[in-house]
Scaffold this active site. Structure first.
Site, short mmCIF file in Angstrom:
data_model
loop_
_atom_site.label_atom_id
_atom_site.label_comp_id
_atom_site.label_asym_id
_atom_site.label_seq_id
_atom_site.Cartn_x
_atom_site.Cartn_y
_atom_site.Cartn_z
N ASP A 264 0.87 -1.11 0.06
CA ASP A 264 0.07 0.06 -0.03
C ASP A 264 0.84 1.22 0.08
OD1 ASP A 264 -1.75 2.23 0.42
OD2 ASP A 264 -2.78 0.97 2.22
N TYR A 354 -9.80 15.05 -6.62
CA TYR A 354 -8.93 14.79 -7.50
C TYR A 354 -7.98 16.03 -8.43
CZ TYR A 354 -7.23 11.87 -11.47
OH TYR A 354 -6.82 11.07 -12.50
#
Length: 448
Positions: A264, A354
Site C-alpha cells: 500500500d 482529484y
C-alpha cells in the site's frame, strides 16, 4: 475498451456512408511497432534566415537516422513531417516567410504526419520584440495543431538555458515527437535544457537496458501498460500494487519478467520498502513511476471527509512521502515520472479532490526537479486526458462520447500512449527535460 465509432467510420460500408453523410471521421492513429520507419514520408525542414545554421544541424541529425530530408517545399510529395526551426528569430516579422512555407505544404501532409516547431524560451532581459516572437511561437503551434487532420499532430520543442539544437536531449525530444510513440500527444510544447549524455544512441530499441524501474499501481490498466513498455525498452521492472490486486499484479510481473511487490503506497515505510526490494532483488533503482491513484468523485457540497482524504492520501501524499525517502537515499541519476491529469490543469466538475491531488502532483514535480538535478536525475509528470480504460468505460455513454470527441484528435487515447511518454521521460537521453508536465490528451480543449 473499444471506440466502435472510430472503427466503424474507417472501414467497410460504414466508412463510405460516413463520407456521404459528412460525419466526423477520427483517424486510426499510427502507434509504435518495432521495425517501422520513424516517419510516414519525407521531412521538410524550413527556417527563418537567422536560424539556418540550426536547421542545417537538425537536418544532418535526421539524415543520420536514415530520414529523407528536404529543404524546399514542393507539390509532388506526401510529407511525413515538417520542422519549423526559428531558434534565432528576433522579431515577429522574421516568421512570415517560414510560417507560410509550412502552410503551403499542409494539404500534402500524410495521414499521421507531424509538424514540429523548434524555438527558444523567452527569458528575463529579452527585448519586447524578442519576447513577443518567442512567445508567439507557442500560440502559433497550438493553433496549427488544431487545424491538422488525418491523425497528424503538431508539437513544439522549446530550448532553454542555451541548449543546442543538436544536443542529445533536444534530438531525443525531436525524435519522440516525430515517432509513432507520440501518437496521442498533440499541441504540446516541451521545454528542453542542455543536460544529457553525449554519444547517446537515439536509434536503439532498448534505451532502458540495464535500468531498474518501479511502477506503482501496476496490476492493470495504465500501470500494466507502463510496466510492459518499460520492459520492452530494456528495463527490469518492479511492479507494485495493493495486496487486494495480487492476482493482476503477479500477472503483470510475469508478463514483463520482473518482480511483484504487494504494498500500500500510503504506508509510512513505502519508500524504504520499495528501495529495499529494488536493491535486494535487482541491485539498483533508476526509475520510479508514480502511477497509483484513485477516484472518489462527488460535488464538493456532497463530499464527505473520507472521499477527500483518501484521494489526497493515495494520489499526492504517498508520492511526497516516497520521494522524501528516495531523496534521502541520495540515488544518483534517478528519474521520477508522476501521473498528473488534465483535471489538475483545468479542473473538472465533481472532481475537486482529484483535481487538487493532481495539481499537487504538478507542484511537487516542479519543486523536486532541481533537487534531483543536483544528483543527476530528473522529475517530470505526464498528464493524461481521456484514456480508454476500465475506469472510463463506466462513464455514462453520452458523457463518454463527448469526452472522446472533444480532443483535436476526436478520440480517446490508449494506456500505451501514456506509457510511451513515460518511457521517453525516463530515458537517459531525456536528461535535459526536467520539471516538465507533458500532456497526453490528443489536444483536449482544456487547460493550456
Amino acid at each position: 475498451m473499444t471506440d466502435r465509432y472510430t472503427q466503424a467510420v474507417n472501414s467497410g460500408f460504414t466508412k463510405t456512408l460516413a463520407k456521404k453523410l459528412g460525419l466526423p471521421r477520427p483517424a486510426i492513429l499510427r502507434r509504435y511497432r518495432a521495425g517501422d520507419p520513424l516517419t510516414v514520408g519525407p521531412v521538410l525542414v524550413v527556417a527563418d534566415g537567422a536560424s539556418k545554421a540550426d536547421a542545417d544541424a537538425l537536418a544532418q541529425a535526421l539524415l543520420a537516422w536514415d530520414v529523407d530530408v528536404r529543404r524546399q517545399p514542393t507539390d509532388d510529395v506526401r510529407w511525413g513531417a515538417v520542422l519549423l526551426v526559428v531558434t534565432e528569430a528576433a522579431h515577429p516579422t522574421d516568421l512570415a516567410e517560414p510560417v507560410l512555407a509550412v502552410g503551403s505544404v499542409l494539404r500534402s501532409l500524410a495521414p499521421n504526419g507531424r509538424v514540429l516547431t523548434v524555438s527558444r524560451a523567452p527569458v528575463d532581459g529579452d527585448s519586447p520584440a524578442l519576447a513577443a516572437t518567442r512567445n508567439g511561437v507557442d500560440g502559433f503551434l497550438r493553433s496549427l495543431a488544431k487545424e491538422l487532420r488525418g491523425g497528424a499532430t503538431g508539437n513544439g520543442v522549446v530550448l532553454t538555458d542555451g541548449a543546442a539544437v543538436d544536443a542529445p536531449s533536444t534530438l531525443a525530444t525531436v525524435r519522440f515527437f516525430l515517432s509513432a510513440k507520440s501518437a496521442y500527444v498533440d499541441g504540446q510544447l516541451l521545454r528542453v535544457g542542455p543536460a544529457g549524455p553525449a554519444g547517446t544512441d537515439l536509434t536503439t530499441d532498448r534505451p532502458l537496458a540495464g535500468k531498474v524501474a518501479v511502477v506503482t499501481g501496476a496490476a492493470r490498466g495504465i500501470g500494466a501498460a507502463i510496466a510492459k513498455t518499460l520492459a520492452r525498452d530494456g528495463a527490469t521492472v518492479v511492479c507494485v500494487d495493493v495486496p487486494a490486486a495480487g492476482e493482476g499484479l503477479s500477472r503483470t510481473a510475469n508478463d514483463v519478467g520482473g518482480t511483484a511487490l504487494q504494498l500500500d503506497v500510503t504506508a509510512d515505510d513505502a519508500g524504504e520498502r520499495i528501495l529495499a526490494h529494488a536493491r535486494e532483488r535487482h541491485g539498483a533503482l533508476d526509475i520510479v513511476v508514480h502511477n497509483a491513484g484513485i477516484l472518489r468523485d462527488k460535488l464538493l457540497a456532497n463530499m464527505n471527509p473520507g472521499q477527500w482524504e483518501s484521494v489526497v492520501a493515495v494520489n499526492l501524499a504517498a508520492q511526497l512521502r516516497i520521494n522524501e525517502s528516495l531523496l534521502a537515499a541520495g540515488l544518483e541519476g534517478l528519474h521520477i515520472v508522476s501521473l498528473a491529469s488534465t483535471s489538475g490543469i483545468a479542473g473538472n466538475k465533481g472532481q475537486s479532490n482529484y483535481a487538487f491531488s493532481k495539481a499537487g502532483v504538478i507542484g511537487h514535480t516542479r519543486a523536486t526537479a532541481p533537487l534531483l538535478a543536483a544528483q543527476g536525475g530528473t522529475a517530470n509528470a505526464v498528464a493524461p486526458g481521456f484514456i480508454e480504460t476500465d475506469m472510463t468505460s463506466s462513464i455514462p455513454f453520452a458523457t463518454r462520447e463527448v469526452a472522446r470527441r472533444l480532443p483535436t484528435l476526436a478520440q480517446g487515447g490508449k494506456p500505451v500512449d501514456v506509457a510511451e511518454a513515460i518511457a521517453f521521460l525516463a530515458s537517459p537521453a531525456a536528461a535535459g527535460v526536467n520539471g516538465q508536465v507533458l500532456r497526453v490528451c490528443g489536444q483536449h480543449m482544456v487547460g493550456q
